[in-house]
Design a protein around this motif. Structure first.
Motif, PDB file in Angstrom:
ATOM      1  N   TRP A 164       0.835  -1.208   0.000  1.00  0.00           N
ATOM      2  CA  TRP A 164       0.000   0.000   0.000  1.00  0.00           C
ATOM      3  C   TRP A 164       0.867   1.254   0.000  1.00  0.00           C
ATOM      4  CZ3 TRP A 164      -0.815   4.230   3.158  1.00  0.00           C
ATOM      5  CH2 TRP A 164      -1.967   4.980   2.883  1.00  0.00           C
ATOM      6  N   GLU A 165       1.917   1.280   0.825  1.00  0.00           N
ATOM      7  CA  GLU A 165       2.780   2.458   0.921  1.00  0.00           C
ATOM      8  C   GLU A 165       3.499   2.744  -0.400  1.00  0.00           C
ATOM      9  OE1 GLU A 165       5.417   1.770   4.158  1.00  0.00           O
ATOM     10  OE2 GLU A 165       3.833   1.870   5.673  1.00  0.00           O
ATOM     11  N   LEU A 166       3.831   1.692  -1.143  1.00  0.00           N
ATOM     12  CA  LEU A 166       4.549   1.880  -2.402  1.00  0.00           C
ATOM     13  C   LEU A 166       3.618   2.008  -3.603  1.00  0.00           C
ATOM     14  CD1 LEU A 166       7.523  -0.639  -1.918  1.00  0.00           C
ATOM     15  CD2 LEU A 166       7.514   1.837  -1.575  1.00  0.00           C
ATOM     16  N   GLY A 167       2.341   1.867  -3.361  1.00  0.00           N
ATOM     17  CA  GLY A 167       1.379   2.010  -4.448  1.00  0.00           C
ATOM     18  C   GLY A 167       1.271   0.788  -5.339  1.00  0.00           C
ATOM     19  N   PHE A 168       1.594  -0.389  -4.789  1.00  0.00           N
ATOM     20  CA  PHE A 168       1.519  -1.636  -5.548  1.00  0.00           C
ATOM     21  C   PHE A 168       0.370  -2.492  -5.020  1.00  0.00           C
ATOM     22  CE2 PHE A 168       6.457  -1.449  -5.538  1.00  0.00           C
ATOM     23  CZ  PHE A 168       6.444  -0.496  -6.542  1.00  0.00           C
ATOM     24  N   SER A 169      -0.095  -3.389  -5.854  1.00  0.00           N
ATOM     25  CA  SER A 169      -0.925  -4.467  -5.341  1.00  0.00           C
ATOM     26  C   SER A 169       0.008  -5.482  -4.680  1.00  0.00           C
ATOM     27  CB  SER A 169      -1.712  -5.135  -6.462  1.00  0.00           C
ATOM     28  OG  SER A 169      -0.832  -5.841  -7.337  1.00  0.00           O
ATOM     29  N   GLU A 170      -0.536  -6.360  -3.856  1.00  0.00           N
ATOM     30  CA  GLU A 170       0.313  -7.379  -3.234  1.00  0.00           C
ATOM     31  C   GLU A 170       0.921  -8.296  -4.292  1.00  0.00           C
ATOM     32  OE1 GLU A 170      -0.935  -9.282   0.460  1.00  0.00           O
ATOM     33  OE2 GLU A 170      -2.565  -7.812   0.586  1.00  0.00           O
ATOM     34  N   ARG A 171       0.199  -8.531  -5.363  1.00  0.00           N
ATOM     35  CA  ARG A 171       0.728  -9.364  -6.443  1.00  0.00           C
ATOM     36  C   ARG A 171       1.899  -8.670  -7.126  1.00  0.00           C
ATOM     37  NH1 ARG A 171      -3.450 -11.988 -10.585  1.00  0.00           N
ATOM     38  NH2 ARG A 171      -3.960 -13.024  -8.603  1.00  0.00           N
ATOM     39  N   GLN A 172       1.773  -7.357  -7.356  1.00  0.00           N
ATOM     40  CA  GLN A 172       2.881  -6.605  -7.953  1.00  0.00           C
ATOM     41  C   GLN A 172       4.105  -6.610  -7.045  1.00  0.00           C
ATOM     42  OE1 GLN A 172       0.705  -2.885  -8.519  1.00  0.00           O
ATOM     43  NE2 GLN A 172       1.084  -3.009 -10.732  1.00  0.00           N
ATOM     44  N   LEU A 173       3.874  -6.430  -5.754  1.00  0.00           N
ATOM     45  CA  LEU A 173       4.993  -6.440  -4.809  1.00  0.00           C
ATOM     46  C   LEU A 173       5.696  -7.798  -4.831  1.00  0.00           C
ATOM     47  CD1 LEU A 173       6.499  -4.895  -2.529  1.00  0.00           C
ATOM     48  CD2 LEU A 173       4.948  -6.033  -0.920  1.00  0.00           C
ATOM     49  N   HIS A 174       4.917  -8.863  -4.875  1.00  0.00           N
ATOM     50  CA  HIS A 174       5.486 -10.201  -4.921  1.00  0.00           C
ATOM     51  C   HIS A 174       6.358 -10.370  -6.169  1.00  0.00           C
ATOM     52  CE1 HIS A 174       5.492 -14.560  -4.025  1.00  0.00           C
ATOM     53  NE2 HIS A 174       5.570 -14.685  -5.334  1.00  0.00           N
ATOM     54  N   ARG A 175       5.831  -9.946  -7.313  1.00  0.00           N
ATOM     55  CA  ARG A 175       6.570 -10.089  -8.572  1.00  0.00           C
ATOM     56  C   ARG A 175       7.848  -9.262  -8.560  1.00  0.00           C
ATOM     57  NH1 ARG A 175       2.819  -8.547 -11.612  1.00  0.00           N
ATOM     58  NH2 ARG A 175       3.510  -6.428 -12.055  1.00  0.00           N
ATOM     59  N   ARG A 176       7.769  -8.046  -8.064  1.00  0.00           N
ATOM     60  CA  ARG A 176       8.943  -7.180  -8.074  1.00  0.00           C
ATOM     61  C   ARG A 176       9.975  -7.620  -7.036  1.00  0.00           C
ATOM     62  NH1 ARG A 176       6.465  -1.285  -9.740  1.00  0.00           N
ATOM     63  NH2 ARG A 176       8.658  -0.650  -9.605  1.00  0.00           N
ATOM     64  N   SER A 177       9.510  -8.175  -5.932  1.00  0.00           N
ATOM     65  CA  SER A 177      10.437  -8.697  -4.935  1.00  0.00           C
ATOM     66  C   SER A 177      11.197  -9.905  -5.484  1.00  0.00           C
ATOM     67  CB  SER A 177       9.674  -9.075  -3.659  1.00  0.00           C
ATOM     68  OG  SER A 177      10.545  -9.578  -2.673  1.00  0.00           O
ATOM     69  N   LEU A 178      10.514 -10.806  -6.159  1.00  0.00           N
ATOM     70  CA  LEU A 178      11.177 -11.952  -6.767  1.00  0.00           C
ATOM     71  C   LEU A 178      12.222 -11.506  -7.787  1.00  0.00           C
ATOM     72  CD1 LEU A 178       8.413 -14.632  -7.478  1.00  0.00           C
ATOM     73  CD2 LEU A 178      10.305 -14.807  -5.865  1.00  0.00           C
ATOM     74  N   ALA A 179      11.863 -10.517  -8.602  1.00  0.00           N
ATOM     75  CA  ALA A 179      12.782 -10.048  -9.643  1.00  0.00           C
ATOM     76  C   ALA A 179      14.008  -9.360  -9.044  1.00  0.00           C
ATOM     77  CB  ALA A 179      12.056  -9.090 -10.582  1.00  0.00           C
ATOM     78  N   SER A 180      13.819  -8.605  -7.959  1.00  0.00           N
ATOM     79  CA  SER A 180      14.913  -7.816  -7.389  1.00  0.00           C
ATOM     80  C   SER A 180      15.785  -8.596  -6.420  1.00  0.00           C
ATOM     81  CB  SER A 180      14.351  -6.585  -6.659  1.00  0.00           C
ATOM     82  OG  SER A 180      13.740  -5.689  -7.563  1.00  0.00           O
TER      83      SER A 180
END
Length: 239
Positions: A164-180
């Motif tokens: 929420w703080e970063l303006g992502f959905s939880e799914r987006q956060l999951h995807r970006r965390s895996l990539a990074s």
């Protein structure tokens, strides 16, 4: 002998430090999860280490020589040409990375076991940093949100709060965390919390205080997480 050196200022945002080690005796060195990735030149040649989710004991023999580049968590970007999650809990030869830095691998070969001279280690270090810098010039930059992800999770925010703080959905956060990072946000949170607790404990703070300040339910929760991630107790890590 183990030595760390700071990178040049222009690389400090992506490289934590440059390190080298000459093993002084036969044994095993315990590597614990820290969300970082290393490019390492050693007796087995040039390889990539991490990101880890559990303890990785590394056998060494007296005289083994290692030179490494330690990257900030989330800062490798597309450096190695494969998703970071494919490197998770692995030690992967550069030869298996589809041609990435193959020229460097062929030029360096494996390290010797007779305590390569400081001049040789310095030349290897420069060659590794040069290859990394050149490769970064050819690949997209890392996710600019990666440091904020790690910082918020380290501070004890829930995955939902961080999204929420970063303006992502939880799914987006999951995807970006895996990539990074090569980890899901929950795994990343567990690892950065563990590392925060370890730093506090090494500074001499009482473990009950460390547990509370790091976001653990209690000291037993801290002890269980330390054992799960490192395979040993906090006392063993500290000594």
């Amino acid at each position: 002998m183990y030595v760390e050196r700071a990178p040049h200022a222009e690389l400090a945002g992506r490289i934590s430090w440059l390190w080298e080690q000459v093993a002084e005796s036969d044994g095993s060195q315990l590597v614990v999860p820290d969300a970082a990735v290393d490019l390492i030149w050693g007796p087995g040649g040039l390889h990539v280490a991490g990101p880890d989710t559990g303890p990785m004991p590394t056998p060494m023999r007296a005289g083994d020589v290692y030179v490494g580049v330690r990257f900030h968590p989330g800062a490798t970007g597309a450096l190695f040409g494969v998703p970071l999650e494919e490197l998770r809990d692995q030690r992967v030869p550069v030869s298996a990375l589809g041609g990435v830095m193959r020229d460097l691998e062929a030029r360096l070969g494996p390290s010797g076991r007779t305590g390569e001279s400081p001049e040789v280690r310095a030349a290897v270090r420069r060659a590794m940093v040069g290859a990394v810098t050149e490769r970064w010039g050819e690949t997209p930059a890392p996710d600019a949100a990666a440091p904020a992800m790690a910082t918020a999770l380290r501070a004890g925010r829930s995955v939902r709060e961080v999204a929420w703080e970063l303006g992502f959905s939880e799914r987006q956060l999951h995807r970006r965390s895996l990539a990074s990072f090569g980890y899901s946000p929950k795994v990343l949170q567990r690892i950065v919390r563990f590392q925060r607790a370890l730093r506090m404990a090494r500074a001499g703070r009482p473990l009950a205080e460390v547990a509370f300040a790091s976001g653990y339910a209690d000291q037993a929760h801290l002890a269980n997480d330390v054992k799960r991630l490192s395979g040993v107790t906090m006392g063993t890590l500290l000594t």
